[in-house]
Enzyme design. Sequence first.
Site, PDB file in Angstrom:
ATOM      1  N   HIS A 140       0.830  -1.205   0.000  1.00 34.58           N
ATOM      2  CA  HIS A 140       0.000   0.000   0.000  1.00 34.58           C
ATOM      3  C   HIS A 140       0.869   1.261   0.000  1.00 34.58           C
ATOM      4  O   HIS A 140       0.649   2.180  -0.798  1.00 34.58           O
ATOM      5  CB  HIS A 140      -0.925  -0.017   1.221  1.00 34.58           C
ATOM      6  CG  HIS A 140      -1.798   1.184   1.345  1.00 34.58           C
ATOM      7  ND1 HIS A 140      -3.107   1.193   0.915  1.00 34.58           N
ATOM      8  CD2 HIS A 140      -1.559   2.422   1.845  1.00 34.58           C
ATOM      9  CE1 HIS A 140      -3.623   2.379   1.146  1.00 34.58           C
ATOM     10  NE2 HIS A 140      -2.714   3.142   1.721  1.00 34.58           N
ATOM     11  N   GLU A 141       1.866   1.273   0.883  1.00 36.36           N
ATOM     12  CA  GLU A 141       2.731   2.459   0.973  1.00 36.36           C
ATOM     13  C   GLU A 141       3.615   2.587  -0.260  1.00 36.36           C
ATOM     14  O   GLU A 141       3.927   3.704  -0.686  1.00 36.36           O
ATOM     15  CB  GLU A 141       3.576   2.404   2.244  1.00 36.36           C
ATOM     16  CG  GLU A 141       2.775   2.372   3.532  1.00 36.36           C
ATOM     17  CD  GLU A 141       1.740   3.474   3.654  1.00 36.36           C
ATOM     18  OE1 GLU A 141       1.996   4.598   3.170  1.00 36.36           O
ATOM     19  OE2 GLU A 141       0.670   3.216   4.221  1.00 36.36           O
TER      20      GLU A 141
ATOM     21  N   HIS B 240       1.755   4.484  -2.924  1.00 36.54           N
ATOM     22  CA  HIS B 240       1.903   5.931  -2.729  1.00 36.54           C
ATOM     23  C   HIS B 240       3.269   6.393  -3.244  1.00 36.54           C
ATOM     24  O   HIS B 240       3.379   7.399  -3.945  1.00 36.54           O
ATOM     25  CB  HIS B 240       1.802   6.294  -1.245  1.00 36.54           C
ATOM     26  CG  HIS B 240       0.441   6.199  -0.656  1.00 36.54           C
ATOM     27  ND1 HIS B 240      -0.612   6.978  -1.053  1.00 36.54           N
ATOM     28  CD2 HIS B 240      -0.037   5.411   0.349  1.00 36.54           C
ATOM     29  CE1 HIS B 240      -1.679   6.680  -0.339  1.00 36.54           C
ATOM     30  NE2 HIS B 240      -1.352   5.729   0.519  1.00 36.54           N
TER      31      HIS B 240
END
Length: 149
Positions: A67-68, A71
């Site tokens: 998820h990170e 980003h």
Amino acid sequence: MDQQELQTMVEEISSSCFNKSFTHKAVFNNRLRSTGGRYMLSSHNIEINPKHVEEHGENELKGIIKHELCHYHLHLEGRGYRHRDREFRQLLAEVGAPRFCTPIKKTQKQKTIHLYACTACFTRFERKRRMDTKKYVCGKCGGSIKQVI
């Protein structure tokens, strides 16, 4: 798991799932409370909440890292890196990253509730904060108030 193992895991996931290298730092941050991790826009580093690893295991950690990294890679490419952006959601689906992490159990103490009652009409008042019974009277009848609990 220590910082170096986390760094190598993030680099491996970045190269295997995204086919791109991760050239910044990945660290554990004990101060994170409600989130599994965060991507720092200014430094491009990734911070991970170690409580998620302890409570939910390595699979949850891999999901948070993916998820990170979504980003991270989208921000460096100048594309939509926010949760509401279509590109971000598409990349999450492609790599199999969760949109939200599993919440951790609350370790906060239960808030105490103070119970007051009117001595004349017996109306009960629940308060989160203590109150000075000498200063206040009942709003219904004007009687005096005493603390029950």
